[in-house]
Design an enzyme around this catalytic site. Structure first.
Site, mmCIF file in Angstrom:
data_model
loop_
_atom_site.group_PDB
_atom_site.id
_atom_site.type_symbol
_atom_site.label_atom_id
_atom_site.label_comp_id
_atom_site.label_asym_id
_atom_site.label_seq_id
_atom_site.Cartn_x
_atom_site.Cartn_y
_atom_site.Cartn_z
ATOM 1 C CE LYS A 1 -2.332 -0.705 -5.640
ATOM 2 N NZ LYS A 1 -1.960 -0.238 -6.058
ATOM 3 C CG ASP B 1 -1.738 3.191 -3.466
ATOM 4 O OD1 ASP B 1 -0.412 3.206 -3.470
ATOM 5 O OD2 ASP B 1 -2.170 2.435 -3.644
HETATM 6 P P1 NAP Z 1 -5.609 -0.485 -12.576
HETATM 7 O O1 NAP Z 1 -6.605 -0.073 -11.546
HETATM 8 O O2 NAP Z 1 -5.414 -1.187 -13.484
HETATM 9 O O3 NAP Z 1 -5.940 0.853 -14.115
HETATM 10 C C1 NAP Z 1 -5.544 0.854 -15.635
HETATM 11 C C2 NAP Z 1 -5.816 2.893 -15.212
HETATM 12 O O4 NAP Z 1 -5.539 2.589 -16.748
HETATM 13 C C3 NAP Z 1 -7.394 2.247 -16.057
HETATM 14 O O5 NAP Z 1 -8.407 3.289 -15.932
HETATM 15 C C4 NAP Z 1 -7.374 1.971 -17.817
HETATM 16 O O6 NAP Z 1 -8.292 2.652 -18.455
HETATM 17 C C5 NAP Z 1 -6.120 2.482 -18.228
HETATM 18 N N1 NAP Z 1 -5.425 2.954 -19.640
HETATM 19 C C6 NAP Z 1 -4.468 0.867 -19.617
HETATM 20 N N2 NAP Z 1 -4.486 0.872 -20.432
HETATM 21 C C7 NAP Z 1 -4.842 2.305 -21.068
HETATM 22 C C8 NAP Z 1 -4.910 2.516 -22.835
HETATM 23 N N3 NAP Z 1 -3.815 1.863 -23.435
HETATM 24 N N4 NAP Z 1 -5.537 3.741 -23.035
HETATM 25 C C9 NAP Z 1 -5.914 4.624 -22.031
HETATM 26 N N5 NAP Z 1 -6.234 4.281 -20.901
HETATM 27 C C10 NAP Z 1 -5.559 2.982 -20.300
HETATM 28 O O7 NAP Z 1 -4.093 0.036 -12.292
HETATM 29 P P2 NAP Z 1 -4.068 0.714 -11.524
HETATM 30 O O8 NAP Z 1 -3.945 0.359 -9.356
HETATM 31 O O9 NAP Z 1 -5.175 2.576 -10.918
HETATM 32 O O10 NAP Z 1 -2.638 2.053 -11.747
HETATM 33 C C11 NAP Z 1 -2.550 2.550 -12.338
HETATM 34 C C12 NAP Z 1 -0.329 2.866 -12.572
HETATM 35 O O11 NAP Z 1 -0.533 4.103 -11.275
HETATM 36 C C13 NAP Z 1 -0.349 2.108 -12.935
HETATM 37 O O12 NAP Z 1 1.175 2.209 -13.980
HETATM 38 C C14 NAP Z 1 0.753 2.045 -11.270
HETATM 39 O O13 NAP Z 1 2.207 1.267 -11.057
HETATM 40 C C15 NAP Z 1 0.481 3.225 -10.720
HETATM 41 N N6 NAP Z 1 0.945 2.726 -9.756
HETATM 42 C C16 NAP Z 1 1.499 4.242 -9.132
HETATM 43 C C17 NAP Z 1 2.089 4.193 -7.434
HETATM 44 C C18 NAP Z 1 3.364 4.591 -6.730
HETATM 45 O O14 NAP Z 1 3.294 5.301 -5.473
HETATM 46 N N7 NAP Z 1 3.541 5.444 -7.080
HETATM 47 C C19 NAP Z 1 0.765 3.288 -6.685
HETATM 48 C C20 NAP Z 1 -0.558 2.907 -7.590
HETATM 49 C C21 NAP Z 1 -0.321 2.929 -8.548
HETATM 50 P P3 NAP Z 1 -9.640 1.775 -18.648
HETATM 51 O O15 NAP Z 1 -10.829 2.130 -17.165
HETATM 52 O O16 NAP Z 1 -10.382 2.051 -20.081
HETATM 53 O O17 NAP Z 1 -9.200 0.021 -18.568
#
Ligand code: NAP
Length: 288
Positions: A76, A112
């Site tokens: 993204k 989003d």
């Molecule tokens: P991303 O950019 O990879 O960000 C992941 C986030 O999760 C970061 O803040 C990361 O923290 C944190 N994280 C990962 N593992 C962790 C752990 N063990 N303990 C604490 N924090 C942890 O991903 P994203 O695109 O933002 O997506 C995040 C989630 O939102 C996903 O589950 C995705 O499926 C969901 N989502 C849903 C929609 C929807 O339409 N419903 C749309 C977009 C995203 P660090 O910075 O410390 O690594």
């Protein structure tokens, strides 16, 4: 033997989603169902593209006449340098999830934020004047934070495992903001709304980023962007404490509808969108 397949023709437009991995994506079902319901001649496929191949995929997609893409984890933010332009809202968020073809390349958008906005509106949750906690500082958190600002939230608390990322995100916004560690989170007095944007709990019903569920007793609304499982531990704990709990399914559906509208320069009527959403929920919850 004598069946003619003519619903895909020489003028069928091609769209797709770029992610890695992407085999689990619900977007092909969503977009192809939308196309069928609206009578638009397009097909939408999932393209697994490794990070090192992203530039080649965009260039190749353009050469092949692909009309648009959705972009998901981990592309993204990484896709932005390969675009010919970026919509101002997507630029403010710093992440794109939708590419629309133009003569000179693809323009990046972020739907989003529109999906998230709609998910709250459908539950009659107002962000204006509220104290909001955003867990996570990744791409989805960026959209949540910009939405909070646009909607007129009173104050934002950003909580992330890697504090430097939450600090960088805080720099991007103009409303009052405080960066907290998870330990600080449990000391917060009474945040109104909790938005869970981390990937913790995705596909893992026993995991939640909120270790101390007592927190939910002081919160009114808990939103988890995850929709698999349908009710994460985060949402179960929130519901048990009397919070309104909202999962990420509506956000998923409405970000997809917003992408479809953008590509096809049309509006899906609200009743049609709601009927489609219900149909997809039934399909999704039956196990696909
Ligand atoms: P991303 O950019 O990879 O960000 C992941 C986030 O999760 C970061 O803040 C990361 O923290 C944190 N994280 C990962 N593992 C962790 C752990 N063990 N303990 C604490 N924090 C942890 O991903 P994203 O695109 O933002 O997506 C995040 C989630 O939102 C996903 O589950 C995705 O499926 C969901 N989502 C849903 C929609 C929807 O339409 N419903 C749309 C977009 C995203 P660090 O910075 O410390 O690594």
């Amino acid at each position: 033997m004598d069946t003619i397949i003519d619903d895909i023709s020489g003028s069928t437009r091609v769209y797709g989603i770029l992610g890695y991995p992407v085999g689990h994506s619900f977007s092909p079902v969503l977009q192809n169902t939308l196309a069928s319901k609206t009578g638009i001649n397009l097909r939408y496929l999932a393209f697994p593209v490794a990070p090192q191949d992203l530039g080649a995929a965009i260039k190749g997609g353009f050469a092949l006449g692909v009309q648009g893409f959705n972009v998901t984890v981990p592309h993204k933010q990484a896709v932005i340098p390969f675009l010919c332009g970026i919509d101002p809202l997507a630029e403010q968020i710093g992440a794109v999830n939708t590419l629309k073809r133009t003569e000179s390349g693809y323009i990046g958008y972020n739907t989003d934020i529109l999906g998230l906005e709609r998910a709250f509106a459908l539950q009659n949750v107002e962000l204006a004047g509220k104290n909001l906690v955003v867990l996570g500082a990744g791409g989805a958190a960026h959209a949540a934070v910009v939405l909070a600002q646009r909607a007129g939230a009173k104050k934002l608390y950003l909580v992330n495992r890697t504090l430097s990322k939450a600090e960088a995100l805080a720099e991007r916004i103009q409303i009052p903001v405080e960066v907290l560690s998870y330990d600080d989170l449990y000391r917060l007095e009474a945040p109104d709304i909790l938005i869970q944007t981390t990937s913790v709990g995705m596909g893992r019903p026993e995991e939640s980023p909120v270790a101390d569920a007592e927190l939910f007793r002081r919160v009114q609304v808990a939103m988890d962007l995850i929709y698999a499982p349908w009710q994460t531990k985060f949402l179960k704990d929130a519901a048990a404490a009397g919070c309104k709990d909202i999962n990420g399914f509506d956000m998923l559906i409405y970000q997809g509808i917003a992408s479809f509208e953008l590509w096809n320069e049309m509006e899906v009527a609200p009743e049609k969108a709601a009927a489609l959403r219900n149909l997809l929920e039934e399909y999704y919850r039956k196990g696909r």
